[in-house]
Design an enzyme around this catalytic site. Structure first.
Site, PDB file in Angstrom:
ATOM      1  N   HIS A  51       0.858  -1.260   0.097  1.00 43.89           N
ATOM      2  CA  HIS A  51      -0.123  -0.195  -0.031  1.00 43.89           C
ATOM      3  C   HIS A  51       0.886   1.332  -0.093  1.00 43.89           C
ATOM      4  CE1 HIS A  51      -3.397  -2.661  -0.261  1.00 43.89           C
ATOM      5  NE2 HIS A  51      -4.038  -1.578  -0.612  1.00 43.89           N
ATOM      6  N   GLU A  57     -10.326 -12.206  -6.790  1.00 43.89           N
ATOM      7  CA  GLU A  57      -8.802 -11.921  -6.148  1.00 43.89           C
ATOM      8  C   GLU A  57      -8.597 -13.261  -5.319  1.00 43.89           C
ATOM      9  OE1 GLU A  57      -8.611  -8.203  -4.379  1.00 43.89           O
ATOM     10  OE2 GLU A  57     -10.490  -8.317  -3.186  1.00 43.89           O
ATOM     11  N   ASP A  70      -3.927  -9.428  -5.107  1.00 48.07           N
ATOM     12  CA  ASP A  70      -4.272 -10.466  -4.114  1.00 48.07           C
ATOM     13  C   ASP A  70      -4.380 -11.818  -4.769  1.00 48.07           C
ATOM     14  OD1 ASP A  70      -4.261  -9.400  -1.770  1.00 48.07           O
ATOM     15  OD2 ASP A  70      -6.085  -8.153  -2.358  1.00 48.07           O
ATOM     16  N   CYS A 116      -8.035  -4.903 -12.516  1.00 50.55           N
ATOM     17  CA  CYS A 116      -8.036  -3.363 -11.972  1.00 50.55           C
ATOM     18  C   CYS A 116      -6.756  -3.681 -10.918  1.00 50.55           C
ATOM     19  CB  CYS A 116      -9.026  -3.075 -10.893  1.00 50.55           C
ATOM     20  SG  CYS A 116      -9.429  -4.309  -9.684  1.00 50.55           S
TER      21      CYS A 116
END
Ligand code: PEP
Ligand code: MG
Length: 581
Positions: A193, A434, A458, A505
Site C-alpha cells: 500500500h 482476487e 491479491d 484492476c
C-alpha cells in the site's frame, strides 16, 4: 563506499535532494536507575517532554486541518486527550519515585496501557492502541533526545527524499507533503500500500530498499529514480548532471505522453479496449479525469479511513463518492466497498490476528457489521444520483456474500426511502476476483453479479502463497506464473460466456508486458494508475490482437513464470517494432 542502493520501483520519477531519515518506531530503552537526589529533575524532564509532545501535536493538528481537512485533524485530538490524562503522568511519576529513569518509567507505563487497551472489550478503547503507539514513540524520542524520530522535523521546502522503514497510515497523515519530494522505504513491494499511495500522491518512490536506514546517515544528497528502483547516494557531479538531463527529457516528453494518454485505446487491428483509472483518494478524482482514462475501474475507499480515529459517517462518505462520480461526468465509476483488515488495517479497534491476510477483513468484516456496512451502502446509493456509479465487493469467496450484500442493499434503500433521501435503485453490483476460490468457481457467481474485476495483486498473493508486501519475496511475486495466467483465462472465458464485463484492476494492468498477455487472454477492460495510462495505451495501440493471442497461448503453455515472461518480452518487442516500420 556504498553508492547505489537497489530496491523495487514503486512510483516513477527522478528526484535529486537531501536524504531525510525517519525512524518512526518505538525506540529501545535501557534500564536506568537514578539516585534519590535526581528524582525531581527526572520528573521535570518528563513534564518537559510531555509539554513538547503536546506542542508538536498541536502543530500537526493545525497543519492537517489546513492541508487535508477537519476530520483528519481530529486524530490528533485523541492523542492530545491521552497526553492530558492525569493518570498517564501520575503513573509515570510514581515509577520515577521508585528510582526509575524517566524514559524507562514512561516506557513501562505505555506498554501497560497498550496491553490493557488492546484487550479491552470496548471497541472505542481498542481503537486507541494506534494512538498510544504514536505517543509512545513521540515522547520517548523526546526523552532520549533521538534525532530522525519525528516527522515534524522534516525541514520545510527541503525537497527531501524521505527514507523510512515503512509508510504506515499514522506516519502518512503526519507528513507535510510540501516538504517531501520522494519516498524510499525498507519494507514493501510494488503492490504494497505504500507504493499504491505514493503513486496516488504522485511522489516518486522506491520500496524494498532493505537496510537503507543502516546504510544512510541522513543529510547526504542522493538521486532517487522511481522507475529504476534505485537510490544513488552521494552522487558525482556527472551523475547529478545525468539525472537532471533525464528529468529534463521526461519533462520534454510530457506533451507526447499526454497526447498518447488522450488517444483512443484501439489495437492495430481495430479492437477497442477500455482503459479506466484507479483512484485511491478523492483528491485524485479531478486529475484522474484529465488523465485520458474513461472512468474509474477501482476506487479504494479504505483510504478514506486510514489514520482516522473512527469511520467516516454517511454524509462524509457521500461527499467523497459524489466528488469522484461528478469529476468523471457520466463515465462509469466503480467504487469498492471497504477493504479493511490484513495489510490495510486502517483503524484500531480490531483484534489482532495470527493470519491477517486470511482473517476477518474486507467483505467478511462488512457483512458481520451490517450497521457499519449500510452506512457505506447508503452513501453509495445516494452518490449514484450524480453519475454512473457501480458498486464492487472485495475478497469475495462465495456467492452467499453477494446475496447477503444484496439483502443489505434492499435494507439501505428502504432506510433512504423512509428518510425521503434521493437515491438510485438500479446500481450495478460486481465482485473482485482476487481469491483462487472466486476464480476457480466463478461460474457460481455469474448469475448474481453484473461484472467481474480481477484483482491481480491479491490473486497472485493467494494463488502463489506469496505475501505481496514482503520485500524478501518480491522476485517470487509474479503475475506471469502459469497458475495465475490460467485463472485469468478461465475467469475471462466464463464471464464472457455469460455476457459479463471482465476487467483487470490490479497493478498488473499497469505493466506493459502484462497488458500484452491480458489482451491475448481476451481482457478488454483495464483499470490502471492514472500515470500509467500513456504506457498502457502505447502497448494497446502498438499490437494486433492476433499476435497477443498467439503470445498468450504460448505463455499459458510455459512451465515457469520466467519462461512465460521471456517469451512475452520477445514477442512484444517484435510486435512493437513491426508497428513502427
Ligand atoms: C488487487 O488485489 O489486485 C486489488 C486491486 O486490490 P488491492 O490492491 O487494494 O488489494
Ligand atoms: Mg485486493
Amino acid at each position: 563506499m556504498l553508492s547505489v542502493l537497489r530496491g523495487i520501483p514503486a512510483s516513477p520519477g527522478i528526484v535529486v535532494g537531501p536524504v531525510h531519515l525517519l525512524r518512526w518506531e518505538v525506540p529501545e530503552v535501557k534500564h536506568r536507575l537514578v539516585d534519590d537526589g535526581e528524582i525531581e529533575a527526572e520528573i521535570a524532564r518528563l513534564h518537559a517532554a510531555l509539554d513538547k509532545a503536546r506542542e508538536r501535536l498541536r502543530l500537526l493538528r493545525a497543519r492537517a486541518e489546513a492541508q487535508v481537512g477537519p476530520e483528519e485533524a481530529a486524530i490528533f485530538d485523541v492523542q492530545l486527550s491521552i497526553l492530558d490524562d492525569r493518570e498517564l503522568a501520575n503513573s509515570t511519576v510514581a515509577l520515577i519515585r521508585q528510582n526509575l529513569g524517566a524514559e524507562k518509567a514512561f516506557d513501562i507505563v505505555l506498554l501497560e496501557w497498550r496491553q490493557h487497551f488492546a484487550r479491552h472489550t470496548a471497541a472505542m478503547l481498542r481503537e486507541k492502541v494506534g494512538d498510544l503507539v504514536d505517543i509512545h514513540i513521540r515522547v520517548l524520542s523526546l526523552l532520549l533526545d533521538l534525532p530522525d524520530h519525528d516527522p515534524v522535523d522534516v525541514p520545510p521546502g527541503a525537497n527531501a527524499i524521505l527514507v523510512t522503514h515503512d509508510l504506515t497510515p499514522s506516519l502518512t497523515i503526519q507528513l507535510d507533503r510540501n516538504c517531501i519530494a520522494a519516498i524510499a522505504t525498507e519494507a514493501g513491494t510494488a503492490t504494497a500500500h505504500v507504493a499504491i499511495l505514493a503513486r496516488s500522491l504522485g511522489l516518486p518512490a522506491v520500496v524494498g530498499l532493505r537496510r537503507a536506514l543502516t546504510a544512510l546517515q541522513g543529510g547526504e544528497v542522493a538521486i532517487l529514480d522511481g522507475a529504476e528502483g534505485t537510490l544513488v547516494v552521494a552522487p558525482s557531479e556527472s551523475e547529478v548532471e545525468a539525472a537532471r538531463g533525464r528529468m529534463a527529457e521526461e519533462a520534454g516528453q510530457a506533451d507526447e505522453r499526454r497526447a498518447l494518454a488522450l488517444s483512443e485505446a484501439i489495437t492495430r487491428d481495430g479492437t477497442r479496449v477500455t482503459v479506466r483509472a484507479n483512484v485511491d483518494i478523492p483528491e485524485e478524482a479531478e486529475p484522474g479525469a484529465q488523465s485520458g482514462a474513461e472512468g474509474v475501474g477501482l476506487m479504494r475507499t479504505e483510504f478514506l479511513v486510514v489514520g482516522r480515529p473512527s469511520m467516516p459517517d454517511e454524509e462524509e462518505q457521500y461527499r467523497a463518492y459524489k466528488r469522484v462520480v461528478q469529476a468523471f461526468r457520466g463515465a462509469p465509476v466503480v467504487i469498492r466497498t471497504f477493504d479493511i483488515g490484513g495489510d490495510k488495517l486502517p483503524i484500531g479497534g480490531f483484534p489482532s490476528e495470527a493470519n491477517p491476510f486470511l482473517g476477518w477483513r474486507a467483505i467478511r468484516m462488512c457483512l458481520d457489521q451490517p450497521e457499519l456496512f449500510k452506512v457505506q451502502l447508503r452513501a453509495l446509493l445516494r452518490a449514484a444520483m450524480h453519475g454512473e456509479l457501480r458498486i464492487m465487493l472485495p475478497l469475495v469467496v462465495t456467492v452467499d456474500e453477494v446475496r447477503e450484500t444484496r439483502q443489505l442493499l434492499e435494507e439501505a434503500m428502504a432506510e433512504l426511502s423512509e428518510r425521503r433521501a434521493p437515491f438510485r435503485d438500479d446500481v450495478s453490483l460486481g465482485v473482485m476476483i482476487e481469491t483462487p476460490a472466486a476464480a476457480v468457481a466463478c461460474d457460481t457467481l455469474v448469475r448474481d453479479v453484473d461484472f467481474f474485476s480481477i484483482g491481480s495483486n491479491d490473486l497472485v498473493q493467494y494463488t502463489l502463497a506469496v505475501d505481496r508486501g514482503n520485500a524478501n519475496l518480491a522476485p517470487r511475486f509474479t503475475p506471469f506464473h502459469p497458475a495465475v495466467l490460467r485463472l485469468i483465462a478461465q475467469v475471462q472465458a466464463t464471464g464472457a460466456a455469460h455476457g459479463l464485463d471482465v476487467g483487470v484492476c490490479g497493478e498488473m494492468g499497469s505493466q506493459p508486458l502484462a497488458v500484452f498477455v491480458l489482451l491475448g487472454l481476451g481482457i478488454r477492460q483495464l483499470s490502471v494508475s492514472p500515470r500509467s495510462v500513456a504506457d498502457v495505451k502505447r502497448v494497446i495501440r502498438g499490437v494486433r490482437i492476433a499476435a497477443a493471442e498467439d503470445a498468450a497461448r504460448a505463455a499459458l503453455a510455459a512451465s515457469t513464470a520466467r519462461e512465460a515472461e521471456t517469451l512475452l518480452r520477445r514477442r512484444l518487442r517484435a510486435e512493437l517494432e513491426s508497428s513502427a516500420l
